[in-house]
Design a protein around this motif. Structure first.
Motif, PDB file in Angstrom:
ATOM      1  N   LYS A 136       0.808  -1.208   0.000  1.00 40.10           N
ATOM      2  CA  LYS A 136       0.000   0.000   0.000  1.00 40.10           C
ATOM      3  C   LYS A 136       0.849   1.270   0.000  1.00 40.10           C
ATOM      4  CE  LYS A 136      -3.988  -2.070   2.330  1.00 40.10           C
ATOM      5  NZ  LYS A 136      -4.884  -1.987   3.517  1.00 40.10           N
ATOM      6  N   ALA A 137       2.083   1.165   0.490  1.00 42.72           N
ATOM      7  CA  ALA A 137       2.954   2.344   0.545  1.00 42.72           C
ATOM      8  C   ALA A 137       3.243   2.897  -0.853  1.00 42.72           C
ATOM      9  CB  ALA A 137       4.260   2.009   1.246  1.00 42.72           C
ATOM     10  N   PHE A 138       3.086   2.044  -1.896  1.00 42.14           N
ATOM     11  CA  PHE A 138       3.385   2.465  -3.262  1.00 42.14           C
ATOM     12  C   PHE A 138       2.147   2.955  -3.996  1.00 42.14           C
ATOM     13  CE2 PHE A 138       6.809  -0.294  -2.056  1.00 42.14           C
ATOM     14  CZ  PHE A 138       7.929   0.200  -2.709  1.00 42.14           C
ATOM     15  N   ALA A 139       0.967   2.786  -3.395  1.00 42.31           N
ATOM     16  CA  ALA A 139      -0.274   3.144  -4.070  1.00 42.31           C
ATOM     17  C   ALA A 139      -0.298   4.625  -4.431  1.00 42.31           C
ATOM     18  CB  ALA A 139      -1.469   2.803  -3.179  1.00 42.31           C
ATOM     19  N   GLY A 140      -0.614   4.916  -5.700  1.00 41.49           N
ATOM     20  CA  GLY A 140      -0.726   6.299  -6.142  1.00 41.49           C
ATOM     21  C   GLY A 140       0.579   6.955  -6.521  1.00 41.49           C
ATOM     22  N   LEU A 141       1.698   6.279  -6.289  1.00 43.12           N
ATOM     23  CA  LEU A 141       3.000   6.867  -6.630  1.00 43.12           C
ATOM     24  C   LEU A 141       3.368   6.526  -8.071  1.00 43.12           C
ATOM     25  CD1 LEU A 141       5.078   6.010  -3.435  1.00 43.12           C
ATOM     26  CD2 LEU A 141       4.112   8.220  -4.060  1.00 43.12           C
ATOM     27  N   PRO A 142       3.984   7.467  -8.813  1.00 40.06           N
ATOM     28  CA  PRO A 142       4.463   7.132 -10.163  1.00 40.06           C
ATOM     29  C   PRO A 142       5.621   6.146 -10.060  1.00 40.06           C
ATOM     30  CG  PRO A 142       5.197   9.325  -9.518  1.00 40.06           C
ATOM     31  CD  PRO A 142       4.230   8.869  -8.455  1.00 40.06           C
ATOM     32  N   THR A 143       5.576   5.118 -10.869  1.00 40.50           N
ATOM     33  CA  THR A 143       6.595   4.063 -10.762  1.00 40.50           C
ATOM     34  C   THR A 143       7.580   4.059 -11.914  1.00 40.50           C
ATOM     35  OG1 THR A 143       5.120   2.511 -11.897  1.00 40.50           O
ATOM     36  CG2 THR A 143       5.013   2.569  -9.488  1.00 40.50           C
ATOM     37  N   ASP A 144       7.510   5.070 -12.802  1.00 38.89           N
ATOM     38  CA  ASP A 144       8.370   5.030 -13.981  1.00 38.89           C
ATOM     39  C   ASP A 144       9.848   5.073 -13.637  1.00 38.89           C
ATOM     40  OD1 ASP A 144       7.687   7.687 -13.150  1.00 38.89           O
ATOM     41  OD2 ASP A 144       8.709   8.450 -14.922  1.00 38.89           O
ATOM     42  N   GLN A 145      10.217   5.718 -12.522  1.00 34.51           N
ATOM     43  CA  GLN A 145      11.620   5.783 -12.141  1.00 34.51           C
ATOM     44  C   GLN A 145      12.094   4.514 -11.443  1.00 34.51           C
ATOM     45  OE1 GLN A 145      13.583   8.280 -13.076  1.00 34.51           O
ATOM     46  NE2 GLN A 145      11.794   9.120 -14.121  1.00 34.51           N
ATOM     47  N   VAL A 170       7.670  -0.705 -25.005  1.00 33.33           N
ATOM     48  CA  VAL A 170       7.925   0.339 -26.000  1.00 33.33           C
ATOM     49  C   VAL A 170       7.885   1.711 -25.313  1.00 33.33           C
ATOM     50  CG1 VAL A 170       7.125   1.439 -28.119  1.00 33.33           C
ATOM     51  CG2 VAL A 170       6.915  -1.047 -27.841  1.00 33.33           C
ATOM     52  N   PRO A 171       9.007   2.396 -25.193  1.00 37.02           N
ATOM     53  CA  PRO A 171       9.035   3.730 -24.586  1.00 37.02           C
ATOM     54  C   PRO A 171       8.323   4.756 -25.476  1.00 37.02           C
ATOM     55  CG  PRO A 171      11.219   2.717 -24.581  1.00 37.02           C
ATOM     56  CD  PRO A 171      10.368   1.921 -25.513  1.00 37.02           C
ATOM     57  N   TYR A 172       7.707   5.743 -24.864  1.00 36.08           N
ATOM     58  CA  TYR A 172       6.989   6.762 -25.627  1.00 36.08           C
ATOM     59  C   TYR A 172       6.962   8.079 -24.857  1.00 36.08           C
ATOM     60  CZ  TYR A 172       3.245   5.852 -22.289  1.00 36.08           C
ATOM     61  OH  TYR A 172       2.532   5.714 -21.124  1.00 36.08           O
ATOM     62  N   ARG A 173       6.607   9.137 -25.576  1.00 31.85           N
ATOM     63  CA  ARG A 173       6.295  10.425 -24.972  1.00 31.85           C
ATOM     64  C   ARG A 173       4.832  10.720 -25.299  1.00 31.85           C
ATOM     65  NH1 ARG A 173      11.640  14.050 -26.656  1.00 31.85           N
ATOM     66  NH2 ARG A 173      13.124  13.029 -25.237  1.00 31.85           N
ATOM     67  N   TYR A 174       4.094  11.201 -24.306  1.00 27.50           N
ATOM     68  CA  TYR A 174       2.671  11.466 -24.489  1.00 27.50           C
ATOM     69  C   TYR A 174       2.442  12.955 -24.763  1.00 27.50           C
ATOM     70  CZ  TYR A 174      -2.351  11.685 -23.465  1.00 27.50           C
ATOM     71  OH  TYR A 174      -3.710  11.897 -23.532  1.00 27.50           O
ATOM     72  N   GLU A 175       1.747  13.222 -25.869  1.00 27.18           N
ATOM     73  CA  GLU A 175       1.390  14.591 -26.264  1.00 27.18           C
ATOM     74  C   GLU A 175       2.600  15.537 -26.240  1.00 27.18           C
ATOM     75  OE1 GLU A 175      -2.040  15.997 -24.104  1.00 27.18           O
ATOM     76  OE2 GLU A 175      -3.380  14.886 -25.420  1.00 27.18           O
ATOM     77  N   GLN A 176       3.689  15.074 -26.840  1.00 31.37           N
ATOM     78  CA  GLN A 176       4.854  15.954 -26.973  1.00 31.37           C
ATOM     79  C   GLN A 176       4.555  17.035 -28.013  1.00 31.37           C
ATOM     80  OE1 GLN A 176       9.398  14.944 -27.440  1.00 31.37           O
ATOM     81  NE2 GLN A 176       8.479  14.818 -29.462  1.00 31.37           N
ATOM     82  N   VAL A 177       4.852  18.254 -27.680  1.00 29.16           N
ATOM     83  CA  VAL A 177       4.622  19.371 -28.599  1.00 29.16           C
ATOM     84  C   VAL A 177       5.708  19.383 -29.675  1.00 29.16           C
ATOM     85  CG1 VAL A 177       4.567  21.890 -28.823  1.00 29.16           C
ATOM     86  CG2 VAL A 177       3.438  20.773 -26.877  1.00 29.16           C
ATOM     87  N   TRP A 190      15.692   8.177 -23.751  1.00 25.59           N
ATOM     88  CA  TRP A 190      15.133   9.299 -24.513  1.00 25.59           C
ATOM     89  C   TRP A 190      13.753   9.686 -23.981  1.00 25.59           C
ATOM     90  CZ3 TRP A 190      10.604   8.387 -27.273  1.00 25.59           C
ATOM     91  CH2 TRP A 190      10.137   9.462 -28.042  1.00 25.59           C
ATOM     92  N   ALA A 191      12.903   8.692 -23.713  1.00 28.05           N
ATOM     93  CA  ALA A 191      11.530   8.956 -23.274  1.00 28.05           C
ATOM     94  C   ALA A 191      11.491   9.662 -21.923  1.00 28.05           C
ATOM     95  CB  ALA A 191      10.737   7.652 -23.209  1.00 28.05           C
ATOM     96  N   ARG A 192      12.515   9.442 -21.090  1.00 29.26           N
ATOM     97  CA  ARG A 192      12.538  10.030 -19.750  1.00 29.26           C
ATOM     98  C   ARG A 192      13.175  11.424 -19.715  1.00 29.26           C
ATOM     99  NH1 ARG A 192      13.904   5.099 -15.532  1.00 29.26           N
ATOM    100  NH2 ARG A 192      12.115   3.760 -16.063  1.00 29.26           N
ATOM    101  N   GLU A 193      13.758  11.819 -20.835  1.00 30.80           N
ATOM    102  CA  GLU A 193      14.326  13.173 -20.884  1.00 30.80           C
ATOM    103  C   GLU A 193      13.187  14.199 -20.845  1.00 30.80           C
ATOM    104  OE1 GLU A 193      16.561  13.275 -24.448  1.00 30.80           O
ATOM    105  OE2 GLU A 193      18.181  11.974 -23.694  1.00 30.80           O
ATOM    106  N   PRO A 194      13.426  15.365 -20.264  1.00 24.39           N
ATOM    107  CA  PRO A 194      12.381  16.400 -20.231  1.00 24.39           C
ATOM    108  C   PRO A 194      11.939  16.782 -21.644  1.00 24.39           C
ATOM    109  CG  PRO A 194      14.196  16.954 -18.754  1.00 24.39           C
ATOM    110  CD  PRO A 194      14.665  15.790 -19.592  1.00 24.39           C
TER     111      PRO A 194
END
Length: 280
Positions: free
Chosen positions: A111-120, A189-196, A147-151
């Motif tokens: 439960k300690a992980f619930a709601g936390l982003p896990t991508d890292q 498959v790594p991706y970027r969502y709604e990249q401008v 690449w996907a994790r870069e700002p």
């Protein structure tokens, strides 16, 4: 990279077993016996039981066709034994196998992980081992993930509609986009969502952006309301902007069409496997 990596192996093993048994049924009865005399010369016999159960043995050293058939039978019987053992082992592995992916790892977290982003927290190199991906693609996927994790600049359009959280923590607009994101994650498959991106002086934000094996970007647009004339008109306008810059269905754009903003899992997987992964 199927959710069940053993399925194809099981199918191939079953096919080989059927072929093996079919050929065995056409070969002579009995087994091949070899005896060496005091001079070391081999003598070959066909050992079998006749209709009344009497054990028989006859020499076949001077019958090359029969000798070859009996040798082939022994070979196939050994192959059958191995294939049956392999099929049993594959069946056991299928029953015990758990995909080492984000979904199943998160399911085991407390439960300690619930709601936390896990991508890292994810370890792509570990997950890829269990998917049986070759070393070259494995190396490229790790680079793509970096690449996907870069700002990057994300679209700020209607932020109040970003109400759905993907397993990697990305907020999304629709259930269909969320489903696409989870299937991409399943296939690593790594991706970027709604990249401008700037296209012909216009600010565009494709639903999903990917990096190909050459480091160039390509895109996936989910067009989920093709039964709505107003939506179709807007789609044609966006497509014209993309194509003016050479971003088209036969080059750097993948369109995934649907109606009612609903999409089938099989359609998503087909696009990922046939149109996205070959470019990575």
């Amino acid at each position: 990279m199927n959710a069940d990596p053993f399925r194809k192996l099981a199918e191939l093993t079953e096919e080989a077993l059927i072929t093996c048994k079919a050929e065995l049924s056409m070969l002579p009865d009995g087994n091949l016996i070899c005896w060496h005399d005091k001079n070391g010369r081999p003598h070959y016999y066909q050992a079998y039981c006749d209709l009344d159960g009497t054990y028989r043995r006859k020499g076949i050293g001077k019958k090359p066709a029969v000798l070859q058939a009996m040798a082939r039978k022994g070979y196939l019987e050994a192959a059958q034994d191995i294939l049956e053992g392999n099929l049993a082992a594959i069946t056991q592995a299928q029953a015990a196998y758990v995909p080492c992916d984000t979904e199943h790892i998160n399911a085991r977290l407390g439960k300690a992980f619930a709601g936390l982003p896990t991508d890292q927290l994810e370890n792509t190199q570990v997950a890829l081992v269990f998917l049986g991906i070759n070393e070259d693609l494995q190396r490229r996927l790790v680079q793509h993930e970096q690449w996907a994790r870069e700002p990057y600049e994300r679209s700020q359009r209607y932020p109040e509609n970003l109400t759905l959280r993907a397993s990697n923590g990305t907020m999304m607009r629709s259930k269909s986009e969320l489903l696409i994101a989870e299937r991409l994650a399943r296939f690593q498959v790594p991706y970027r969502y709604e990249q401008v991106i700037m296209v012909g002086g216009c600010e565009m934000a494709p639903d999903f952006t990917f990096q190909d094996r050459n480091g160039d970007e390509f895109y996936l647009e989910f067009c989920g309301m093709m039964d709505d004339p107003g939506y179709v008109k807007g789609f044609k306008s966006r497509r014209q902007i993309y194509e003016s810059a050479g971003i088209c269905a036969w080059n750097r754009m993948i369109y995934l069409f649907a109606t009612g903003n609903e999409i089938d899992l099989e359609d998503i997987d087909e696009v990922i496997q046939k149109k996205i992964m070959p470019r990575l």
